[in-house]
Every structure is written in C-alpha cells, then in structure tokens.
Enzyme design. Sequence first.
Site, PDB file in Angstrom:
ATOM      1  N   GLY A   1      11.435  25.515  -8.252  1.00  0.00           N
ATOM      2  CA  GLY A   1      12.893  26.235  -8.577  1.00  0.00           C
ATOM      3  C   GLY A   1      13.942  24.965  -8.803  1.00  0.00           C
TER       4      GLY A   1
ATOM      5  N   SER B   1      22.964  32.623   1.636  1.00  0.00           N
ATOM      6  CA  SER B   1      23.806  32.399   0.629  1.00  0.00           C
ATOM      7  C   SER B   1      25.421  32.836   0.982  1.00  0.00           C
ATOM      8  CB  SER B   1      23.364  33.574  -0.560  1.00  0.00           C
ATOM      9  OG  SER B   1      24.328  33.644  -1.387  1.00  0.00           O
TER      10      SER B   1
ATOM     11  N   TYR C   1      20.623  42.230  -2.767  1.00  0.00           N
ATOM     12  CA  TYR C   1      20.195  40.494  -2.766  1.00  0.00           C
ATOM     13  C   TYR C   1      20.772  40.054  -1.483  1.00  0.00           C
ATOM     14  CZ  TYR C   1      20.766  35.682  -3.567  1.00  0.00           C
ATOM     15  OH  TYR C   1      20.479  34.448  -3.357  1.00  0.00           O
TER      16      TYR C   1
ATOM     17  N   LYS D   1      19.056  38.675   2.097  1.00  0.00           N
ATOM     18  CA  LYS D   1      19.501  37.186   2.805  1.00  0.00           C
ATOM     19  C   LYS D   1      20.014  37.654   4.333  1.00  0.00           C
ATOM     20  CE  LYS D   1      18.674  34.302  -0.462  1.00  0.00           C
ATOM     21  NZ  LYS D   1      17.535  33.633  -0.455  1.00  0.00           N
TER      22      LYS D   1
ATOM     23  N   TYR E   1      24.413  28.763   1.010  1.00  0.00           N
ATOM     24  CA  TYR E   1      24.858  27.767  -0.162  1.00  0.00           C
ATOM     25  C   TYR E   1      26.125  28.756  -0.683  1.00  0.00           C
ATOM     26  CZ  TYR E   1      19.971  26.495  -0.083  1.00  0.00           C
ATOM     27  OH  TYR E   1      18.731  26.145   0.163  1.00  0.00           O
TER      28      TYR E   1
ATOM     29  N   ASN F   1      28.239  27.848  -4.518  1.00  0.00           N
ATOM     30  CA  ASN F   1      27.725  28.165  -6.078  1.00  0.00           C
ATOM     31  C   ASN F   1      27.030  26.741  -6.378  1.00  0.00           C
ATOM     32  OD1 ASN F   1      29.920  30.173  -5.625  1.00  0.00           O
ATOM     33  ND2 ASN F   1      29.244  30.477  -7.713  1.00  0.00           N
TER      34      ASN F   1
HETATM   35  P1  NAD Z   1      15.167  29.552  -8.251  1.00  0.00           P
HETATM   36  O1  NAD Z   1      14.705  30.812  -8.779  1.00  0.00           O
HETATM   37  O2  NAD Z   1      15.254  28.488  -9.241  1.00  0.00           O
HETATM   38  O3  NAD Z   1      13.928  29.092  -7.276  1.00  0.00           O
HETATM   39  C1  NAD Z   1      13.267  30.008  -6.520  1.00  0.00           C
HETATM   40  C2  NAD Z   1      11.849  29.871  -6.725  1.00  0.00           C
HETATM   41  O4  NAD Z   1      11.085  30.737  -5.803  1.00  0.00           O
HETATM   42  C3  NAD Z   1      11.296  29.948  -8.086  1.00  0.00           C
HETATM   43  O5  NAD Z   1      10.643  28.843  -8.437  1.00  0.00           O
HETATM   44  C4  NAD Z   1      10.310  31.085  -8.012  1.00  0.00           C
HETATM   45  O6  NAD Z   1       9.385  30.907  -8.979  1.00  0.00           O
HETATM   46  C5  NAD Z   1       9.648  30.971  -6.484  1.00  0.00           C
HETATM   47  N1  NAD Z   1       9.630  32.341  -6.027  1.00  0.00           N
HETATM   48  C6  NAD Z   1      10.221  33.550  -5.910  1.00  0.00           C
HETATM   49  N2  NAD Z   1       9.431  34.334  -5.349  1.00  0.00           N
HETATM   50  C7  NAD Z   1       8.260  33.842  -4.819  1.00  0.00           C
HETATM   51  C8  NAD Z   1       7.239  34.242  -4.119  1.00  0.00           C
HETATM   52  N3  NAD Z   1       7.090  35.700  -3.547  1.00  0.00           N
HETATM   53  N4  NAD Z   1       6.468  33.525  -3.931  1.00  0.00           N
HETATM   54  C9  NAD Z   1       6.547  32.192  -4.169  1.00  0.00           C
HETATM   55  N5  NAD Z   1       7.244  31.625  -4.847  1.00  0.00           N
HETATM   56  C10 NAD Z   1       8.351  32.458  -5.344  1.00  0.00           C
HETATM   57  O7  NAD Z   1      16.270  29.610  -7.368  1.00  0.00           O
HETATM   58  P2  NAD Z   1      17.130  28.623  -6.762  1.00  0.00           P
HETATM   59  O8  NAD Z   1      18.529  28.642  -7.405  1.00  0.00           O
HETATM   60  O9  NAD Z   1      16.669  27.284  -6.785  1.00  0.00           O
HETATM   61  O10 NAD Z   1      17.394  29.083  -5.353  1.00  0.00           O
HETATM   62  C11 NAD Z   1      16.660  28.882  -4.076  1.00  0.00           C
HETATM   63  C12 NAD Z   1      17.130  29.800  -3.160  1.00  0.00           C
HETATM   64  O11 NAD Z   1      18.505  29.438  -2.793  1.00  0.00           O
HETATM   65  C13 NAD Z   1      16.933  31.292  -3.264  1.00  0.00           C
HETATM   66  O12 NAD Z   1      16.509  31.850  -2.090  1.00  0.00           O
HETATM   67  C14 NAD Z   1      18.079  31.716  -3.728  1.00  0.00           C
HETATM   68  O13 NAD Z   1      18.211  33.043  -3.424  1.00  0.00           O
HETATM   69  C15 NAD Z   1      19.001  30.899  -2.690  1.00  0.00           C
HETATM   70  N6  NAD Z   1      20.511  30.565  -3.321  1.00  0.00           N
HETATM   71  C16 NAD Z   1      20.574  30.238  -4.485  1.00  0.00           C
HETATM   72  C17 NAD Z   1      21.800  30.190  -4.942  1.00  0.00           C
HETATM   73  C18 NAD Z   1      22.251  29.598  -6.419  1.00  0.00           C
HETATM   74  O14 NAD Z   1      23.367  29.615  -6.899  1.00  0.00           O
HETATM   75  N7  NAD Z   1      21.171  28.990  -7.086  1.00  0.00           N
HETATM   76  C19 NAD Z   1      22.968  30.534  -4.106  1.00  0.00           C
HETATM   77  C20 NAD Z   1      22.583  31.052  -2.957  1.00  0.00           C
HETATM   78  C21 NAD Z   1      21.413  31.000  -2.541  1.00  0.00           C
HETATM   79  C1  UD1 Z   2      26.761  34.899  -8.011  1.00  0.00           C
HETATM   80  C2  UD1 Z   2      26.405  36.186  -7.261  1.00  0.00           C
HETATM   81  C3  UD1 Z   2      26.217  35.585  -5.801  1.00  0.00           C
HETATM   82  C4  UD1 Z   2      24.962  34.611  -6.068  1.00  0.00           C
HETATM   83  C5  UD1 Z   2      25.428  33.490  -7.030  1.00  0.00           C
HETATM   84  C6  UD1 Z   2      24.358  32.515  -7.130  1.00  0.00           C
HETATM   85  C7  UD1 Z   2      27.449  38.134  -8.217  1.00  0.00           C
HETATM   86  C8  UD1 Z   2      28.743  39.008  -7.829  1.00  0.00           C
HETATM   87  N1  UD1 Z   2      27.335  37.012  -7.292  1.00  0.00           N
HETATM   88  O1  UD1 Z   2      28.011  34.308  -7.582  1.00  0.00           O
HETATM   89  O2  UD1 Z   2      25.730  36.419  -5.016  1.00  0.00           O
HETATM   90  O3  UD1 Z   2      24.840  33.860  -4.713  1.00  0.00           O
HETATM   91  O4  UD1 Z   2      25.786  34.034  -8.204  1.00  0.00           O
HETATM   92  O5  UD1 Z   2      23.310  33.059  -7.816  1.00  0.00           O
HETATM   93  O6  UD1 Z   2      26.690  38.326  -9.008  1.00  0.00           O
HETATM   94  N2  UD1 Z   2      32.018  34.263 -14.407  1.00  0.00           N
HETATM   95  C9  UD1 Z   2      32.714  34.704 -15.828  1.00  0.00           C
HETATM   96  N3  UD1 Z   2      32.076  34.819 -17.046  1.00  0.00           N
HETATM   97  C10 UD1 Z   2      30.656  34.728 -16.994  1.00  0.00           C
HETATM   98  C11 UD1 Z   2      30.107  34.501 -15.728  1.00  0.00           C
HETATM   99  C12 UD1 Z   2      30.668  34.312 -14.427  1.00  0.00           C
HETATM  100  O7  UD1 Z   2      33.965  34.894 -15.888  1.00  0.00           O
HETATM  101  O8  UD1 Z   2      29.986  34.768 -18.134  1.00  0.00           O
HETATM  102  C13 UD1 Z   2      32.985  34.023 -13.547  1.00  0.00           C
HETATM  103  C14 UD1 Z   2      32.785  35.248 -12.215  1.00  0.00           C
HETATM  104  O9  UD1 Z   2      33.701  36.364 -12.583  1.00  0.00           O
HETATM  105  C15 UD1 Z   2      33.273  34.328 -11.030  1.00  0.00           C
HETATM  106  C16 UD1 Z   2      32.621  32.902 -11.529  1.00  0.00           C
HETATM  107  O10 UD1 Z   2      32.639  32.966 -12.915  1.00  0.00           O
HETATM  108  O11 UD1 Z   2      34.492  34.364 -10.811  1.00  0.00           O
HETATM  109  C17 UD1 Z   2      31.205  32.649 -11.094  1.00  0.00           C
HETATM  110  O12 UD1 Z   2      30.361  33.390 -11.451  1.00  0.00           O
HETATM  111  P1  UD1 Z   2      28.836  33.037 -11.118  1.00  0.00           P
HETATM  112  O13 UD1 Z   2      28.451  31.887 -11.527  1.00  0.00           O
HETATM  113  O14 UD1 Z   2      28.114  34.277 -11.515  1.00  0.00           O
HETATM  114  O15 UD1 Z   2      28.767  32.823  -9.419  1.00  0.00           O
HETATM  115  P2  UD1 Z   2      29.382  33.978  -8.443  1.00  0.00           P
HETATM  116  O16 UD1 Z   2      29.520  35.268  -8.922  1.00  0.00           O
HETATM  117  O17 UD1 Z   2      30.059  33.282  -7.506  1.00  0.00           O
END
Ligand code: NAD
Ligand code: UD1
Length: 350
Positions: free
Chosen positions: A11, A137, A161, A165, A190, A192
């Site tokens: 991912g 998260s 979600y 977590k 994390y 954003n």
């Molecule tokens: P992502 O979806 O790109 O990566 C997650 C990976 O897990 C994917 O490759 C998916 O195929 C794999 N996966 C999901 N369920 C699975 C399962 N049951 N068995 C095996 N593989 C599985 O997401 P990411 O952005 O890389 O996020 C990684 C982690 O960080 C996630 O747990 C996510 O919730 C957490 N996180 C992400 C963000 C963000 O903004 N990207 C923010 C906070 C927390």
């Molecule tokens: C969202 C999730 C959060 C998750 C994170 C990463 C929600 C409420 N929160 O965070 O739980 O950990 O993604 O997956 O969904 N925005 C716009 N227009 C858009 C998209 C977003 O204005 O088309 C704004 C949102 O209102 C926010 C900011 O951009 O103010 C960031 O949004 P986003 O990237 O979705 O992240 P979070 O909401 O912070």
Amino acid sequence: MQSILVTGGAGFIGSHTCLLLLKQGYEVFIFDSFINSSEKSTEKILLTLQAENLELREKLHLIKGDLKDAKDIEKVFQLCLKLKRMILAVIHFAGLKSVHESTLEPLSYWENNVSGTINLLKVMKKYNCKNIVFSSSATVYRTTSKNLLNENDICKPINPYGNNKLTIENILGDLFKKDPLEWRIACLRYFNPVGANELGYLGEDPKVKTNNIFPQITKVALGRMNRIKIFGSDWPTPDGTGIRDYIHVMDVAEGHISTLNYLLQKQPQILTLNLGTGIGTSVREFIKIFEKVNNVEIPFCVEERRPGDNAFVVADNSLAKLILNWAPKRNIEDICRDGWNWQLKNPNGY
Ligand code: NAD
Ligand code: UD1
C-alpha cells in the site's frame, strides 16, 4: 540478516516504508491481499532502489494473503523458518481506511481491521515474535479545540474506522499489560500522510475510491475533474477552510524506521506517538501552494461542510521528536512537487 514482516506493505505508506527498510539492510516480507493496492508496487520499490544503484531484489519477498485468515499469516512465518530466518518485528499497516466506507460497512471494517489484527497477534505470539509497530490515526482523538493534539488528549472517535483504530490500540495495551517484559509495541498516530517518493516511481494508487483532498487536487490538475469542492468556508479558521497537518509520506516512512530501531534497542515497552509536522495548512492554502509550486491552475467551488469534519487537526509532534530523534524534513511545497511528479509520471496509476 534481520527480517521484518510488513503487513499492507504494497500500500501507500507501506511501500514507501519497505523502500527504506531495504535501504537500511533489513530483509522484507510483504504480506498483502491487494484489496487496496497493486502487486506492481514491489516492482516500483525495486525500480526506485535501482535508480539509486541498489539491487536488493533477493531481500524483498511478496506473499499474497489475507489477515482474515490466520493460516495465511502462518504461512509467512513458516516460509521464514524454511529460509532459516526469524521475523524480528512486524510493521502492521494492513487495514481498510475509508471513513465513509466504514460507516456503510461497519462489520467488514471490524472483521478486517480488528479480527485481522487479532489473528496477526495470535500468530506472532505463537512464533514468539513480540515486536510490533501499528498504524493508528489522528482520527482516534476527540478534536474539538484549536490546540495541537498531544498523545494524552482524550480519544473519542466518531466513526467505525476510528473505533477500529482505538480498539486495536487497546488490544495492544492489554497484551502489553499481560506480558510487560516481552512486548515491544508502538502505536503511531498519523495525521495526513500525502505526497510521494521524490523519484516518481512510488506513489499513492488506491483501488478503493477516496475523497481525500490531495488526490482530488491532482485529479483537477490532470483535467479529470473541473474543479475541487471545498467542504465549507465558514470554519473558525483564518480563511474559513479546514486546517490539517499534511506530512510527506517519506517523513512518515522515516518515522517508522526510527521507531523500529528505537524499539529494538530498548527494553520492552508500549509507546503511542503522533506522526505529524505540527504545522497546519488550510484547504485554500494547500490549493494555492500546489498551484504555485507546479504552475497549474486548480479551480474550486465551495460546498457544504462534510459531516464528521473538524476545523483544525494538527499534531503536537514533540514526543516523537524527543523519543525517536526524528523530525519531518520535508515541507508542504515538497509534498505538492513530489505528489504531482508521481501523478504526472503515472497518470493512470501503476
Ligand atoms: P493503503 O490502503 O494504501 O494500504 C493498506 C494495505 O493493506 C493495502 O495494500 C491493502 O491491500 C492491505 N490490506 C488491507 N486489508 C488487508 C487484509 N485483511 N489482509 C492483507 N492486506 C490487507 O493505506 P495506507 O494509506 O498505506 O495506510 C496504511 C495504514 O495506515 C492503514 O492501516 C491506515 O488505516 C493507516 N492510516 C493511514 C492514513 C492515511 O491518510 N493514508 C492516516 C492514518 C492512518
Ligand atoms: C480523512 C479522515 C480521517 C483519515 C484520513 C486519511 C474524515 C472525516 N476523516 O481525514 O479519519 O485518517 O482521511 O485517510 O473523512 N476537503 C475538501 N474537499 C475535498 C476533500 C477534502 O475541502 O474534496 C477538505 C476536508 O474538509 C478537510 C481537508 O480537506 O478539511 C482534508 O481532508 P481529507 O484529505 O479527507 O483528510 P481528513 O478529513 O483530515
């Protein structure tokens, strides 16, 4: 050779972290179901390494499997034994991450994220692997104020979600309480994560549709959407749009290396740390910076506030800086440049 199991390593954040693990000399076993990623991402990791004159193909193993099936997880540990390796630690990224989808399919989310993690922990225990870094998260916090969020702030998620977590953090806490002399655990919250590796091979290529801000901006820049919808311009912030803590995915990946190295050198313990920059950027500012850095125009319109959103979500990252001796090195301009560079080189994803 030290072997690390990376669940969800195909991912977005996982693949960037695997790149650095390999550069650090670790052997990497990626375990992924590809539910939200492409099998091609491992090739992209190797291409990035080759561009830096590193040939580490034999140190990267890819195992397709699902956390929901404990037998799949056990296969990885068995494979390691066959190769005369031991999994030293697990970095546990695998999980479903769409907030909206989690409200539509809460049971799937609990099953995949929480039951999947329980399966993983049971197998780890069986094979006496008790070192884990977990992807949590900022969504676990109750975000109501204008203050930077620190790890002691109240947690009160508002969607399945986020509940997943926090529950996993609690499970890890219970595990540690039971065997405090054995487990080394880090929960990384994390903020954003956005952007891409600067070489442009690795980036974010999800299968599940997201409505996060950065992919929307690049979609408009690519001409696939006419304009970006700003969710609310009446938030209590200087320009009325929501403020977030955008952190470059390579800084997040580096945070994992620092955490892993720290845990492995120290006594058993449980840590909870924010991974953020401590700097807030509003939606309006983000769009303006993207336009300036990349010399493109991003038209926008203002819509209603999105349910579940907050005005201000920014990390107090002082604990992670202090404990890990880590700090984000890249700024919002780097995020815009590197994220767009990847998107231009991969307009249709991998
Ligand atoms: P992502 O979806 O790109 O990566 C997650 C990976 O897990 C994917 O490759 C998916 O195929 C794999 N996966 C999901 N369920 C699975 C399962 N049951 N068995 C095996 N593989 C599985 O997401 P990411 O952005 O890389 O996020 C990684 C982690 O960080 C996630 O747990 C996510 O919730 C957490 N996180 C992400 C963000 C963000 O903004 N990207 C923010 C906070 C927390
Ligand atoms: C969202 C999730 C959060 C998750 C994170 C990463 C929600 C409420 N929160 O965070 O739980 O950990 O993604 O997956 O969904 N925005 C716009 N227009 C858009 C998209 C977003 O204005 O088309 C704004 C949102 O209102 C926010 C900011 O951009 O103010 C960031 O949004 P986003 O990237 O979705 O992240 P979070 O909401 O912070």
